[in-house]
Design a protein around this motif. Structure first.
Motif, short mmCIF file in Angstrom:
data_model
loop_
_atom_site.label_atom_id
_atom_site.label_comp_id
_atom_site.label_asym_id
_atom_site.label_seq_id
_atom_site.Cartn_x
_atom_site.Cartn_y
_atom_site.Cartn_z
N SER A 6 6.45 3.88 28.00
CA SER A 6 5.34 4.72 28.43
C SER A 6 4.50 5.11 27.22
N GLY A 7 3.30 5.57 27.50
CA GLY A 7 2.44 6.00 26.40
C GLY A 7 1.00 6.11 26.84
N LYS A 8 0.18 6.66 25.98
CA LYS A 8 -1.24 6.82 26.23
C LYS A 8 -1.93 5.46 26.33
N GLY A 9 -3.01 5.40 27.08
CA GLY A 9 -3.78 4.16 27.13
C GLY A 9 -4.23 3.72 25.75
N GLY A 10 -4.04 2.45 25.44
CA GLY A 10 -4.42 1.93 24.13
C GLY A 10 -3.36 2.08 23.06
N SER A 11 -2.21 2.66 23.41
CA SER A 11 -1.15 2.86 22.42
C SER A 11 -0.43 1.57 22.06
N GLY A 12 -0.59 0.54 22.90
CA GLY A 12 0.09 -0.73 22.64
C GLY A 12 1.37 -0.90 23.42
N LYS A 13 1.59 -0.05 24.41
CA LYS A 13 2.86 -0.10 25.15
C LYS A 13 3.05 -1.41 25.91
N THR A 14 1.97 -1.99 26.45
CA THR A 14 2.13 -3.23 27.22
C THR A 14 2.47 -4.40 26.32
N THR A 15 1.86 -4.47 25.15
CA THR A 15 2.23 -5.52 24.18
C THR A 15 3.68 -5.37 23.78
N ILE A 16 4.13 -4.14 23.54
CA ILE A 16 5.52 -3.90 23.19
C ILE A 16 6.44 -4.24 24.36
N SER A 17 6.05 -3.85 25.57
CA SER A 17 6.87 -4.14 26.76
C SER A 17 7.05 -5.64 26.96
N GLY A 18 5.96 -6.38 26.88
CA GLY A 18 6.03 -7.83 27.09
C GLY A 18 6.85 -8.53 26.03
N THR A 19 6.68 -8.11 24.79
CA THR A 19 7.45 -8.70 23.69
C THR A 19 8.93 -8.37 23.83
N LEU A 20 9.21 -7.11 24.15
CA LEU A 20 10.59 -6.66 24.32
C LEU A 20 11.28 -7.42 25.46
N ALA A 21 10.57 -7.63 26.56
CA ALA A 21 11.14 -8.33 27.71
C ALA A 21 11.49 -9.78 27.35
N ARG A 22 10.59 -10.45 26.66
CA ARG A 22 10.85 -11.85 26.32
C ARG A 22 11.96 -12.00 25.28
N MET B 215 2.81 -11.26 28.41
CA MET B 215 4.00 -12.10 28.29
C MET B 215 3.68 -13.59 28.32
N GLY B 216 2.46 -13.95 28.75
CA GLY B 216 2.11 -15.36 28.85
C GLY B 216 2.57 -16.00 30.14
N VAL B 217 2.63 -15.19 31.22
CA VAL B 217 3.01 -15.74 32.53
C VAL B 217 1.88 -16.62 33.05
N GLN B 218 2.22 -17.84 33.46
CA GLN B 218 1.23 -18.75 34.00
C GLN B 218 0.99 -18.41 35.47
N HIS B 219 -0.15 -17.79 35.73
CA HIS B 219 -0.44 -17.28 37.07
C HIS B 219 -1.94 -17.13 37.18
N LEU C 166 3.97 -13.22 20.51
CA LEU C 166 5.22 -13.96 20.28
C LEU C 166 4.99 -15.47 20.21
N ASP C 167 4.01 -15.97 20.95
CA ASP C 167 3.68 -17.39 20.90
C ASP C 167 2.72 -17.71 19.76
N TYR C 168 1.85 -16.78 19.46
CA TYR C 168 0.84 -17.00 18.42
C TYR C 168 1.47 -17.04 17.04
N ASN C 169 2.37 -16.08 16.78
CA ASN C 169 3.07 -16.04 15.48
C ASN C 169 4.40 -15.32 15.65
N PRO C 170 5.48 -16.08 15.89
CA PRO C 170 6.79 -15.46 16.11
C PRO C 170 7.30 -14.62 14.95
N GLN C 171 6.72 -14.82 13.75
CA GLN C 171 7.16 -14.07 12.57
C GLN C 171 6.22 -12.93 12.21
N ALA C 172 5.35 -12.57 13.12
CA ALA C 172 4.40 -11.49 12.85
C ALA C 172 5.15 -10.18 12.58
#
Length: 254
Positions: A8-24, A48-52, A233-239
Motif C-alpha cells: 500500500s502507499g500514496k499514489g506515485g510512491s512506486g507501490k505497483t512497480t514494487i508489487s509486480g517485481t515482488l510477485a515475479r 508485471m509484463g502480462v500479455q493481455h 525485471l525484464d529491462y534490466n534484471p540487475q537494476a
C-alpha cells in the motif's frame, strides 16, 4: 513460507512497480503466486509484463453469498476459491496468476464495494484452500482500509517516498492498519537518492514504531523501462531497484 502480503502507499510512491517485481521474484522461488490488483484503475498487469489486451473484466457479482451465522449476516464466497482462480485469473510470467478487481468502465454506476469484499475473501482463502502465496497491490486511496480489503493479510508493506506528504499518508495507513488489527506492518522507503533522505524515512517510521524492511534507491532504470513498456525485471534484471526488492523478499520469506 510466504503468505499474504499487501502493498500500500500514496499514489506515485512506486507501490505497483514494487508489487509486480515482488510477485515475479516470489514466483521464481515458489513456482506459483497469486498477484491481486486491488485498484479499480489497474496497472499491475502492465508492471508485471502480462500479455493481455489491457481491459480487465470486472469480477462477477455472483461470487459472493450471504449466510446467517449465530444471528448475524455474513458474506462468504459462493464458489471454491480454486474455481474462482481458474476462471477469473490471467496467466503471467514466472508462475504468477493475476486477478484484477476490475476497472471502472462506466461513470456514475455506483461503488465497487462488493468487489472489494470478493477480493478480501479470495485473499483470505487463497493460502489455505489453494496453496497460493498472495501479493496484493492496493489502490492509492484509503478506501481499501475502510472496506477491510486487507483484513486477512499476514503482512502489510507501506511504501513511501522521502518527502512530507508521502510520509503523512504512510502514517494514516499505519494508524488504520493497527486499528484493523494487523500485526506485521513494515515500512518501505522508495526512490531514495541520498543518505539524508534515507534517514528521514527511517526516523519517521521509528516514531511510528514500524520497522523498515527495505530501502529502494531512486533508479533511472524504472523510467527507462516504462518508456519502452517493459517491466524493470525484464529491462534490466540487475537494476539497483531489483536488487533491493530481491533483498526485501529474502527478509519477508525469512
Amino acid at each position: 513460507m510466504m503468505q499474504r502480503i499487501a502493498v500500500s502507499g500514496k499514489g506515485g510512491s512506486g507501490k505497483t512497480t514494487i508489487s509486480g517485481t515482488l510477485a515475479r521474484l516470489a514466483g521464481r522461488r515458489l513456482g506459483h503466486v497469486l498477484a491481486v490488483d486491488g485498484d479499480p484503475n489497474p496497472n499491475l498487469g502492465r508492471a508485471m509484463g502480462v500479455q493481455h489486451d489491457g481491459v480487465w473484466p470486472l469480477l462477477p457479482t455472483n461470487l459472493m453469498k450471504v449466510e446467517e451465522i449465530d444471528g448475524k449476516r455474513v458474506s462468504k464466497l459462493a464458489l471454491p476459491v480454486q474455481q474462482i482462480l481458474t476462471e477469473h485469473t490471467v496467466a503471467g510470467p514466472d508462475g504468477v496468476q493475476l486477478l484484477a478487481l476490475g476497472e471502472v468502465d462506466e461513470p456514475s454506476k455506483g461503488c465497487l464495494c462488493s468487489r472489494h469484499g470478493m477480493v478480501r475473501e479470495i485473499v483470505g482463502a487463497a493460502v489455505e484452500e489453494a496453496d497460493q502465496a498472495v501479493i496484493l497491490d492496493m489502490e492509492a486511496s484509503l478506501e481499501h482500509m475502510r472496506r477491510g480489503t486487507v483484513r486477512h493479510v499476514d503482512k502489510l508493506l507501506v511504501v513511501t517516498e522521502p518527502y512530507y506528504r508521502a510520509l503523512e499518508s504512510a502514517g494514516r495507513l499505519v494508524k488504520l492498519a493497527r486499528e484493523m488489527g494487523l500485526k506485521e506492518i513494515y515500512g518501505v522507503a522508495n526512490k531514495v537518492r541520498t543518505p539524508a533522505e534515507e534517514e528521514v524515512v527511517l526516523n519517521y517510521f521509528k516514531t511510528l514504531d514500524i520497522p523498515v524492511i527495505a530501502v529502494v534507491p531512486f533508479d533511472d532504470t524504472v523510467t527507462a523501462a516504462d518508456l519502452e513498456g517493459k517491466p524493470v525485471l525484464d529491462y534490466n534484471p540487475q537494476a539497483p531497484s531489483i536488487r533491493a526488492v530481491s533483498g526485501m523478499l529474502d527478509r519477508l520469506m525469512a
